[in-house]
Design a protein around this motif. Structure first.
Motif, PDB file in Angstrom:
ATOM      1  N   GLY A   1      28.182  58.663  71.064  1.00  4.91           N
ATOM      2  CA  GLY A   1      28.303  60.016  70.546  1.00  4.91           C
ATOM      3  C   GLY A   1      27.097  60.855  70.924  1.00  4.91           C
ATOM      4  N   ASP A   2      27.014  62.033  70.348  1.00 11.44           N
ATOM      5  CA  ASP A   2      25.912  62.936  70.663  1.00 11.44           C
ATOM      6  C   ASP A   2      24.593  62.350  70.193  1.00 11.44           C
ATOM      7  N   ILE A   3      23.632  62.371  71.065  1.00 10.54           N
ATOM      8  CA  ILE A   3      22.309  61.845  70.742  1.00 10.54           C
ATOM      9  C   ILE A   3      21.278  62.645  71.528  1.00 10.54           C
ATOM     10  N   GLN A   4      20.115  62.824  70.939  1.00 10.86           N
ATOM     11  CA  GLN A   4      19.036  63.500  71.647  1.00 10.86           C
ATOM     12  C   GLN A   4      17.717  62.820  71.340  1.00 10.86           C
ATOM     13  N   ILE A   5      16.761  63.030  72.210  1.00 12.73           N
ATOM     14  CA  ILE A   5      15.443  62.422  72.054  1.00 12.73           C
ATOM     15  C   ILE A   5      14.627  63.242  71.063  1.00 12.73           C
ATOM     16  N   LYS A   6      13.932  62.572  70.184  1.00 13.70           N
ATOM     17  CA  LYS A   6      13.069  63.265  69.230  1.00 13.70           C
ATOM     18  C   LYS A   6      11.948  63.998  69.947  1.00 13.70           C
ATOM     19  N   VAL A   7      11.513  65.075  69.345  1.00 14.74           N
ATOM     20  CA  VAL A   7      10.360  65.798  69.872  1.00 14.74           C
ATOM     21  C   VAL A   7       9.113  64.942  69.651  1.00 14.74           C
ATOM     22  N   LEU A   8       8.278  64.813  70.687  1.00 18.95           N
ATOM     23  CA  LEU A   8       7.046  64.027  70.568  1.00 18.95           C
ATOM     24  C   LEU A   8       6.064  64.712  69.640  1.00 18.95           C
ATOM     25  N   GLU A   9       5.582  63.960  68.670  1.00 19.50           N
ATOM     26  CA  GLU A   9       4.589  64.488  67.739  1.00 19.50           C
ATOM     27  C   GLU A   9       3.190  64.326  68.329  1.00 19.50           C
ATOM     28  N   PRO A  10       2.233  65.129  67.878  1.00 19.52           N
ATOM     29  CA  PRO A  10       0.853  64.996  68.375  1.00 19.52           C
ATOM     30  C   PRO A  10       0.293  63.616  68.036  1.00 19.52           C
ATOM     31  N   PRO A  11      -0.627  63.100  68.845  1.00 14.80           N
ATOM     32  CA  PRO A  11      -1.215  61.782  68.564  1.00 14.80           C
ATOM     33  C   PRO A  11      -2.045  61.803  67.293  1.00 14.80           C
ATOM     34  N   VAL A  12      -2.149  60.650  66.668  1.00 12.47           N
ATOM     35  CA  VAL A  12      -2.992  60.473  65.478  1.00 12.47           C
ATOM     36  C   VAL A  12      -4.178  59.619  65.908  1.00 12.47           C
ATOM     37  N   LEU A  13      -5.341  60.222  65.982  1.00 14.84           N
ATOM     38  CA  LEU A  13      -6.551  59.532  66.445  1.00 14.84           C
ATOM     39  C   LEU A  13      -7.722  59.815  65.513  1.00 14.84           C
ATOM     40  N   PRO A  14      -8.425  58.787  65.071  1.00 12.54           N
ATOM     41  CA  PRO A  14      -8.109  57.380  65.308  1.00 12.54           C
ATOM     42  C   PRO A  14      -6.840  56.956  64.581  1.00 12.54           C
ATOM     43  N   GLU A  15      -6.181  55.924  65.083  1.00 16.48           N
ATOM     44  CA  GLU A  15      -4.974  55.439  64.428  1.00 16.48           C
ATOM     45  C   GLU A  15      -5.310  54.867  63.059  1.00 16.48           C
ATOM     46  N   PRO A  16      -4.386  54.992  62.098  1.00 17.23           N
ATOM     47  CA  PRO A  16      -4.618  54.360  60.797  1.00 17.23           C
ATOM     48  C   PRO A  16      -4.652  52.845  60.946  1.00 17.23           C
ATOM     49  N   PRO A  17      -5.429  52.149  60.136  1.00 13.52           N
ATOM     50  CA  PRO A  17      -5.516  50.684  60.268  1.00 13.52           C
ATOM     51  C   PRO A  17      -4.182  50.018  59.958  1.00 13.52           C
ATOM     52  N   ARG A  18      -3.891  48.954  60.690  1.00 10.83           N
ATOM     53  CA  ARG A  18      -2.718  48.150  60.399  1.00 10.83           C
ATOM     54  C   ARG A  18      -3.000  47.278  59.184  1.00 10.83           C
ATOM     55  N   ASN A  19      -1.945  46.708  58.617  1.00 14.37           N
ATOM     56  CA  ASN A  19      -2.137  45.751  57.540  1.00 14.37           C
ATOM     57  C   ASN A  19      -2.955  44.583  58.065  1.00 14.37           C
ATOM     58  N   GLY A  20      -4.028  44.218  57.366  1.00 11.34           N
ATOM     59  CA  GLY A  20      -4.874  43.109  57.762  1.00 11.34           C
ATOM     60  C   GLY A  20      -5.912  43.466  58.804  1.00 11.34           C
ATOM     61  N   GLU A  21      -6.024  44.741  59.149  1.00  5.54           N
ATOM     62  CA  GLU A  21      -6.976  45.158  60.178  1.00  5.54           C
ATOM     63  C   GLU A  21      -8.413  44.822  59.796  1.00  5.54           C
ATOM     64  N   HIS A  22      -8.708  44.836  58.498  1.00  6.27           N
ATOM     65  CA  HIS A  22     -10.081  44.607  58.044  1.00  6.27           C
ATOM     66  C   HIS A  22     -10.320  43.185  57.566  1.00  6.27           C
ATOM     67  N   GLY A  23      -9.389  42.285  57.905  1.00  2.00           N
ATOM     68  CA  GLY A  23      -9.580  40.888  57.535  1.00  2.00           C
ATOM     69  C   GLY A  23      -8.568  40.403  56.524  1.00  2.00           C
TER      70      GLY A  23
END
Length: 202
Positions: A39-61
């Protein structure tokens, strides 16, 4: 801020059409036979980058790592040895099997100690053999994304034999839309997988 976190977008990111509507390529994935939607589909508009990226779960140990906090007592763990655990998903999936291989110790792929890196290949094979032992499995897809958690985790996902429309990179999308297995069938599948993992001493 670590050295791999950028204040300014990279040259590559600066070249992207941020905020623009991207045309759908006429030979792109949405037109492949393995794509589960139509069916009808379109690509999402690219959002601006997030820098620095938020930490992932467990990023700090281990303190903020869900995997470390749950440990072997988590009901999704179906098998473990001194270095590795095999988990299933908490709710029944649609596909025949969906497992996750994780090291017990808190490592990502980039800092996995050499001795665990050597073991890892054999462990991936062991989990694949267990999934194939269920019967009716054509392929086991092995995926590592790692955008949500800093604790290394490999996904091993079963493609049912004969279902050619499910092959390739869209397999996880099909799991989202196909009917889920009953809790009883899912529990029996995971019991058989645990038994196969325990029996495979290689």
């Amino acid at each position: 801020m670590t050295e791999n976190q950028l204040i300014e977008p990279s040259e590559y990111v600066r070249s992207l059409p941020i905020g623009e509507r991207i045309p759908l390529p006429t030979d792109g994935i949405p037109f492949w036979e393995v794509f589960p939607y139509e069916g009808d589909i379109q690509i999402k508009v690219l959002e601006p980058p997030v820098l620095p990226e938020p930490p992932r779960n467990g990023e700090h140990g281990t303190e903020d790592c869900f995997t470390c906090k749950r440990g072997e007592d988590d009901p999704t763990v179906i098998w473990a040895n001194e270095n590795w655990m095999v988990r299933t998903v908490s709710e029944p999936a649609a596909l025949p099997a969906m497992l996750m291989l994780v090291p017990r110790a808190h490592h990502d792929l980039v800092d996995l100690p050499p001795e665990l890196a050597v073991e890892m290949g054999g462990m991936i094979q062991r989990v694949e053999r267990a999934i194939l032992s269920l019967g009716g499995i054509a392929r086991v897809h092995v995926n590592r994304w790692g955008d949500g958690g800093a604790h290394l985790h490999w996904w091993l996902i079963a493609r049912p034999e004969g279902m050619m429309q499910l092959r390739g990179t869209c397999l996880p999308l099909w799991d989202d839309v196909l009917p889920k297995q009953s809790p009883e069938a899912w529990a029996e599948t995971n019991r058989r997988l645990a038994e196969a993992l325990a029996a495979d001493g290689r």
